[in-house]
Design a protein around this motif. Sequence first.
Motif, PDB file in Angstrom:
ATOM      1  N   ASN A   5      15.370  17.668  20.217  1.00 52.01           N
ATOM      2  CA  ASN A   5      15.333  19.120  20.049  1.00 52.01           C
ATOM      3  C   ASN A   5      16.038  19.501  18.758  1.00 52.01           C
ATOM      4  N   PHE A   6      15.313  20.169  17.867  1.00 50.19           N
ATOM      5  CA  PHE A   6      15.833  20.471  16.533  1.00 50.19           C
ATOM      6  C   PHE A   6      17.076  21.361  16.566  1.00 50.19           C
ATOM      7  N   ARG A   7      17.268  22.122  17.644  1.00 45.01           N
ATOM      8  CA  ARG A   7      18.419  23.027  17.713  1.00 45.01           C
ATOM      9  C   ARG A   7      19.751  22.281  17.866  1.00 45.01           C
ATOM     10  N   THR A   8      19.710  20.986  18.131  1.00 45.65           N
ATOM     11  CA  THR A   8      20.943  20.221  18.237  1.00 45.65           C
ATOM     12  C   THR A   8      21.498  19.811  16.873  1.00 45.65           C
ATOM     13  N   LEU A   9      20.812  20.157  15.794  1.00 49.44           N
ATOM     14  CA  LEU A   9      21.261  19.812  14.447  1.00 49.44           C
ATOM     15  C   LEU A   9      21.779  21.053  13.744  1.00 49.44           C
ATOM     16  N   GLY A  10      22.978  20.942  13.173  1.00 43.21           N
ATOM     17  CA  GLY A  10      23.574  22.098  12.496  1.00 43.21           C
ATOM     18  C   GLY A  10      22.704  22.652  11.391  1.00 43.21           C
ATOM     19  N   CYS A  11      22.057  21.779  10.617  1.00 41.75           N
ATOM     20  CA  CYS A  11      21.241  22.246   9.499  1.00 41.75           C
ATOM     21  C   CYS A  11      20.063  23.086   9.970  1.00 41.75           C
ATOM     22  N   TYR A  12      19.580  22.847  11.184  1.00 43.33           N
ATOM     23  CA  TYR A  12      18.483  23.660  11.713  1.00 43.33           C
ATOM     24  C   TYR A  12      18.994  24.941  12.352  1.00 43.33           C
ATOM     25  N   PHE A  57      24.539  16.640   5.954  1.00 41.91           N
ATOM     26  CA  PHE A  57      24.764  16.218   4.565  1.00 41.91           C
ATOM     27  C   PHE A  57      23.437  15.902   3.880  1.00 41.91           C
ATOM     28  N   LEU A  58      22.562  15.189   4.586  1.00 37.14           N
ATOM     29  CA  LEU A  58      21.257  14.862   4.005  1.00 37.14           C
ATOM     30  C   LEU A  58      20.475  16.125   3.686  1.00 37.14           C
ATOM     31  N   ALA A  59      20.539  17.103   4.603  1.00 40.69           N
ATOM     32  CA  ALA A  59      19.807  18.361   4.400  1.00 40.69           C
ATOM     33  C   ALA A  59      20.392  19.180   3.253  1.00 40.69           C
ATOM     34  N   GLU A  85       7.502  25.434  20.346  1.00 41.17           N
ATOM     35  CA  GLU A  85       8.345  24.958  19.251  1.00 41.17           C
ATOM     36  C   GLU A  85       9.243  23.789  19.644  1.00 41.17           C
ATOM     37  N   ALA A  86       9.979  23.921  20.748  1.00 42.26           N
ATOM     38  CA  ALA A  86      10.950  22.893  21.103  1.00 42.26           C
ATOM     39  C   ALA A  86      10.286  21.577  21.483  1.00 42.26           C
ATOM     40  N   SER A  87       9.019  21.617  21.820  1.00 39.30           N
ATOM     41  CA  SER A  87       8.261  20.417  22.140  1.00 39.30           C
ATOM     42  C   SER A  87       7.637  19.792  20.901  1.00 39.30           C
ATOM     43  N   ALA A  88       7.015  20.616  20.062  1.00 37.39           N
ATOM     44  CA  ALA A  88       6.150  20.114  18.994  1.00 37.39           C
ATOM     45  C   ALA A  88       6.799  20.073  17.621  1.00 37.39           C
ATOM     46  N   LYS A  89       7.790  20.937  17.377  1.00 40.98           N
ATOM     47  CA  LYS A  89       8.434  20.937  16.062  1.00 40.98           C
ATOM     48  C   LYS A  89       9.505  19.862  16.018  1.00 40.98           C
ATOM     49  N   VAL A  90       9.568  19.149  14.901  1.00 31.66           N
ATOM     50  CA  VAL A  90      10.550  18.073  14.775  1.00 31.66           C
ATOM     51  C   VAL A  90      11.407  18.274  13.529  1.00 31.66           C
ATOM     52  N   PRO A  91      12.629  17.726  13.556  1.00 31.68           N
ATOM     53  CA  PRO A  91      13.419  17.726  12.323  1.00 31.68           C
ATOM     54  C   PRO A  91      12.698  16.942  11.243  1.00 31.68           C
ATOM     55  N   PHE A  92      12.768  17.415  10.023  1.00 33.51           N
ATOM     56  CA  PHE A  92      12.227  16.660   8.896  1.00 33.51           C
ATOM     57  C   PHE A  92      13.058  17.000   7.671  1.00 33.51           C
ATOM     58  N   VAL A  93      13.892  16.048   7.284  1.00 36.88           N
ATOM     59  CA  VAL A  93      14.832  16.204   6.176  1.00 36.88           C
ATOM     60  C   VAL A  93      14.621  15.055   5.209  1.00 36.88           C
ATOM     61  N   VAL A  94      14.580  15.347   3.918  1.00 39.11           N
ATOM     62  CA  VAL A  94      14.381  14.316   2.899  1.00 39.11           C
ATOM     63  C   VAL A  94      15.521  14.385   1.897  1.00 39.11           C
ATOM     64  N   TYR A  95      16.208  13.276   1.731  1.00 38.17           N
ATOM     65  CA  TYR A  95      17.324  13.166   0.777  1.00 38.17           C
ATOM     66  C   TYR A  95      16.918  12.256  -0.369  1.00 38.17           C
ATOM     67  N   TYR A  96      16.958  12.762  -1.558  1.00 39.68           N
ATOM     68  CA  TYR A  96      16.770  11.954  -2.761  1.00 39.68           C
ATOM     69  C   TYR A  96      17.125  12.826  -3.963  1.00 39.68           C
ATOM     70  N   PRO A  97      18.432  13.011  -4.200  1.00 44.09           N
ATOM     71  CA  PRO A  97      18.877  13.967  -5.229  1.00 44.09           C
ATOM     72  C   PRO A  97      18.421  13.632  -6.635  1.00 44.09           C
ATOM     73  N   ALA A  98      17.974  12.399  -6.873  1.00 46.22           N
ATOM     74  CA  ALA A  98      17.479  12.055  -8.208  1.00 46.22           C
ATOM     75  C   ALA A  98      16.270  12.898  -8.588  1.00 46.22           C
ATOM     76  N   LYS A  99      15.506  13.344  -7.581  1.00 44.73           N
ATOM     77  CA  LYS A  99      14.312  14.133  -7.873  1.00 44.73           C
ATOM     78  C   LYS A  99      14.214  15.436  -7.082  1.00 44.73           C
ATOM     79  N   ILE A 100      14.939  15.536  -5.970  1.00 48.63           N
ATOM     80  CA  ILE A 100      14.805  16.707  -5.101  1.00 48.63           C
ATOM     81  C   ILE A 100      15.933  17.697  -5.370  1.00 48.63           C
ATOM     82  N   PRO A 101      15.613  18.952  -5.661  1.00 43.55           N
ATOM     83  CA  PRO A 101      16.659  19.957  -5.866  1.00 43.55           C
ATOM     84  C   PRO A 101      17.553  20.076  -4.628  1.00 43.55           C
ATOM     85  N   VAL A 102      18.837  20.040  -4.840  1.00 42.81           N
ATOM     86  CA  VAL A 102      19.810  20.051  -3.745  1.00 42.81           C
ATOM     87  C   VAL A 102      19.706  21.336  -2.929  1.00 42.81           C
ATOM     88  N   GLY A 103      19.756  21.187  -1.615  1.00 43.03           N
ATOM     89  CA  GLY A 103      19.781  22.349  -0.731  1.00 43.03           C
ATOM     90  C   GLY A 103      18.473  23.106  -0.645  1.00 43.03           C
TER      91      GLY A 103
END
Length: 472
Positions: free
Chosen positions: A22-29, A54-56, A315-333
Motif C-alpha cells: 500500500n503506497f500510503r505506508t511510504l512517507g514520500c507518497y 531518500f530515493l524519492a 487506488e490502494a489495490s492497483a496503484k504502486v510505488p514507483f521511484v527512480v533514483y539516478y541523480p546523474a541524469k534525473i533532476p532531484v526531487g
Amino acid sequence: MESTKKDNFQPNLLIIQTDEHNFRTLGCYREQLRHEQAFVWGDGNNVETPNIDFLAKNGVLFTKFYAATPVCSPSRGTLISGRYPQHTGVPKNDLPLNDDIVTYSEVLGKAGYKTGFIGKWHLDGDGKPQWEPERKFGFADNRYMYNRGHWKKLEDTADGPKVAATNAKGAPSYDLGGADEHTFTTDFLTDKTIAFIEKNKNRPFSMYLSFPDPHGPDIVRAPYNSMYTGMNFQKPPSFNLDASIAPSWAKPEKNPKLTHDQYFGMVKCIDDNVGRIITYLREENLLDKTIIVFTSDHGDLRAEHGKHNKGNPLEASAKVPFVVYYPAKIPVGSVVNNTFNTVDFAPTFLTFMNQQVPAQMEGRDFSNLLTNPATQDSFEDITFMRSTGLGAEGNWIAAVTSRYKLILSKNDAPWLIDMETDPNELTNFIGEPDNATVVKELAHKLSEYAEKYNDGFLQRTKMAEDLKTLIQ
C-alpha cells in the motif's frame, strides 16, 4: 574525449520490488496526498520510511503508476517483458511465462551486464518454492530466485538455499521459526543482493531484488513485530460503504481486520534493508553510478472499501510505488503525475540505458520524463488496466488518467470515478452531463487500445457492448 566516455558509460540497474504494498505506508507518497488521504487509518498511524524517501527526494516519484493487472504474476510478467498480460502467457497467477518472451534483462545481458534475480519470481507455474527455475529469461544468476511463496525464514545449505521454517510434517512453512536479522527473508535476500553486487561491482550489473513482503501473512521478526502494536487503527473513510450499491469489483468483505501493526513492521524492515543497500553502494562509490528503481507488483487495500488484498481497479489495490533514483541524469526531487503502468517499464529503461528495445515490447517509452519531468504536460496522460483472465473470463477493464477511471465490468454498469472530486472512489459519475465528453474520450481510448493490442475482454463480451454504447 570526455563526452564520448560519458556517452559510453553503462550505469548499473537495481530494481527493488515489494509485494502487495500500500503506497500510503511510504512517507514520500503521503507527502503527495491530502491529509485525510495520507492518514486513512488515523492521524499519526504511519510508518517512517527515510531510506525509500531518500530515493524519492533525490530522484523522481511517479504518483500515478499502476499494475497492468493488480495481482502478482501478471504484473511481474508485464514489468520484465514490456508486453500486456494477454500476450505474456500469464494473464492470471501461477502460469508460466511464454518461452518466446524477451525480457529487459536478456537485452542487458547481451550488452555485457552481469544480470541476476533474487527473491520471489512467480512466473514459472505453480512450483512452490521451486528454487532456481530452469528458465532464466535473461537473469543469469538466479540461485536465490524461487518461484512462489511468502516464506519468513531462509537459509543456505550444502544443497543450496531452502525455507528454514517447517511444519510438523517437515514441509516448508510460513512460520517465523525464530528468524533473526540474518535469516528473516527480507534480511537474507538483502545480504545476497549485496554479495552479488560486491562480486560484480567492477563491471556493469543489473539486479532484480524481489521481496515477498509486505504480502501476508502479517508476520515480522523482532523488533519490528512490536514497533506499531500501540497504534489505535481507525476505519478508513471508505470503510462503511453501502454494499448494496457497490459494484461487484468493490464489494466489502464480511469481517475485514482493522489492525496493521505487523504490516507496518514489514514495511519498516524493508525500508531499513533498503538503507543497508544504499549505505553499501555509497561506501563502494557505486551509488551515483546505479539506477535504483523502487516499486511493487500491486497494492493492498488494508480495509479501504471494507476489503483487503488486491485484484480490483481501486487506488490502494492497483496503484504502486514507483521511484527512480539516478541523480546523474534525473533532476532531484522531481514528481510526475501522468499515468503509466508496468508494461511501460522495460522499453523506458532500455531506452534510458541506451539499449535497443525489442520490437515485441508494447509499452510506452517515458524515458524523456526521467530527464525532463517538466515536459509531462505534453505527454499523453492515459494508461489501461485489466482484471485477470482471458477473453470472456475478464471481470473488468479500465482506462485511467491522473484524474479519472472509466471501468467496464461484465457484472455491472460502466463506472466513472473522479479521483479529484471523490478520492475515496465511492461514487459513479458516469451519468452526469458534465462528464459526457470525458466518458466518450476515455471510451475511444479504450477501444483503440483493445484493437491495437487485441484484448479479448472487449471482443464479443458485455463489456464490448457497453463500450460501443459509450462511444455512440
